[in-house]
Scaffold this motif. Structure first.
Motif, mmCIF file in Angstrom:
data_model
loop_
_atom_site.group_PDB
_atom_site.id
_atom_site.type_symbol
_atom_site.label_atom_id
_atom_site.label_comp_id
_atom_site.label_asym_id
_atom_site.label_seq_id
_atom_site.Cartn_x
_atom_site.Cartn_y
_atom_site.Cartn_z
ATOM 1 N N THR A 59 -7.814 -58.799 -55.731
ATOM 2 C CA THR A 59 -6.963 -58.080 -56.681
ATOM 3 C C THR A 59 -5.521 -58.591 -56.600
ATOM 4 O O THR A 59 -4.863 -58.804 -57.622
ATOM 5 C CB THR A 59 -7.024 -56.566 -56.386
ATOM 6 O OG1 THR A 59 -8.375 -56.135 -56.576
ATOM 7 C CG2 THR A 59 -6.108 -55.771 -57.303
ATOM 8 N N THR A 88 -3.779 -49.763 -58.973
ATOM 9 C CA THR A 88 -5.139 -50.282 -58.757
ATOM 10 C C THR A 88 -6.001 -49.231 -58.072
ATOM 11 O O THR A 88 -5.490 -48.401 -57.313
ATOM 12 C CB THR A 88 -5.112 -51.585 -57.915
ATOM 13 O OG1 THR A 88 -6.432 -52.133 -57.866
ATOM 14 C CG2 THR A 88 -4.589 -51.362 -56.506
ATOM 15 N N GLU A 148 -7.280 -55.138 -61.144
ATOM 16 C CA GLU A 148 -8.546 -54.603 -60.622
ATOM 17 C C GLU A 148 -9.566 -55.708 -60.377
ATOM 18 O O GLU A 148 -9.745 -56.602 -61.214
ATOM 19 C CB GLU A 148 -9.196 -53.625 -61.634
ATOM 20 C CG GLU A 148 -8.364 -52.448 -62.061
ATOM 21 C CD GLU A 148 -8.222 -51.339 -61.016
ATOM 22 O OE1 GLU A 148 -8.631 -51.512 -59.853
ATOM 23 O OE2 GLU A 148 -7.671 -50.288 -61.404
#
Ligand code: UT7
Length: 334
Positions: A59, A88, A148
């Motif tokens: 990520t 996130t 993400e």
């Protein structure tokens, strides 16, 4: 919750960026993994394909690449960044925050960095927070990122969820605006924790640790009661969009573009209709990327910006919805 009244400085979006991993997973590919069809996925969601991060691509890596593009467009160097917020639900590690890895990767060592967890609403939560911190004078700029790697937290045997999600990152640079520049006019956010069971990654936290005994049960995978979520999504997104439109002193015909969360085309169409905004003034890219949670609206905003779909001086409304349940909206003069 709203807080526009006491702003000292106007805050603008000075640059946007996004990053999508190279690997494309099509609906046809998914037909080989679970019992599904391109026809079902496309007709129920509008999704044709999604991106999947490479092994070893985390990520933070996607977040940093999107962030670097936003900084470049804003004309701000990494050492000038004062605040980094990463939204996130798929952090590299439970601690430290993904924003700390991003700070390291960008070399933005003067920045305060932390994450927020508000699922698909996270990017606009970050926008409201950063806007407030800049308008109050605590910081003069901020790099906000939605990123993400959902592919890690998907049960690839569950057709109810695995066809919906994808990986990616989007970013924006916020800074104090000069009088002649655009600005963030109004923001809105809300939460209903009574409905937290509707979308969850139940395992892997302190409530339900992954143990040798439960490791095969996909407890660290996302679960969603889709039909229930759908109804709340339409209502909450419509309400919060209406609030920022009204607070910004706008009418539906003043809005050049609505940039909504990219979860389901049927949700997007329903909101556009209820807001009386024609489909050609609604930005949609979910056919390419699926639902990338906190990254979705940020990627969409960057694509709209870079494709010329939003022009200087025009009004843009962003609106999002996700696990929590959470929702948020922002009205911006570009
Ligand atoms: O980003 C956070 C916010 N999330 C959202 O906003 C998502 C909101 N929800 C949705 O987008 C939709 O509810 C879904 C796309 C998740 C599901 O669409 P739906 O029209 O609500 O379908 P459903 O869940 O009611 O399922 C209908 C049927 C079921 O079969 P039966 O029980 O009617 O025989 C499912 O088992 O479709 C079946 N089904 C599938 N069939 C083929 C579910 N997933 C699949 C699949 N392929 N992938």
């Amino acid at each position: 919750m709203s807080d526009e009244t006491s702003s000292q400085h106007q805050v603008c979006i000075a640059g946007t960026g996004s990053y999508l991993p190279e690997r494309v997973l099509t609906n046809a590919d998914l037909e080989k993994i679970v019992e599904t069809s391109d026809e079902w996925i496309f007709s129920r969601t509008g999704i044709r394909e999604r991106r999947i991060a490479a092994e070893g691509e985390f990520t933070s890596h996607m977040a940093s690449k999107a962030g670097a593009k936003a900084l470049e467009q804003a004309g701000i160097t990494a050492d000038q960044v004062e605040l980094i917020i990463v939204a996130t639900i798929t952090p590299d590690t439970l601690t430290p925050a993904t924003a700390c890895y991003v700070q390291q990767q960008l070399g933005a060592f003067g920045a305060v960095a932390f994450d927020i967890s508000a699922a698909c609403s996270g990017f606009l939560y970050a926008m409201k927070l950063a806007k407030r911190l800049i308008s109050d004078g605590a910081f003069s700029n901020a790099l906000i990122i939605g990123a993400e790697k959902l592919s890690t937290f998907i049960n690839w045997e569950d057709r109810n969820t695995c066809v919906l999600f994808g990986d990616g990152a989007g970013a924006a640079v916020l800074r104090r605006a000069a009088p002649e520049e655009g600005s963030i006019l109004a923001t809105e956010m809300g939460t209903d924790g009574r409905l937290c069971h509707l979308i969850q990654i139940p395992g892997g936290g302190s409530a339900l640790p992954i143990t040798p005994e439960n490791i095969g049960q996909h407890l660290a995978s996302l679960t969603m009661m889709g039909k229930e979520v759908f109804k709340h999504a339409v209502n909450r997104m419509k309400e919060s969009a209406e609030k920022v439109i009204e607070r910004a002193g706008l009418k539906p015909e003043d809005i050049a573009l609505v940039v909504p969360h990219q979860a389901n085309l049927r949700i997007i169409d329903a909101i556009a209709e209820r807001l009386s905004v024609p489909p050609e003034r609604v930005f949609v890219n979910l056919q390419k990327y699926g639902n990338t949670s906190a990254a979705a609206v940020a990627i969409a905003l960057d694509e709209a910006n870079r494709s010329g779909a939003i022009k200087r001086g025009e009004h843009v409304v962003m609106v999002v919805f996700g696990a929590g349940l959470t929702w948020a909206a922002a009205a911006v003069r570009w």
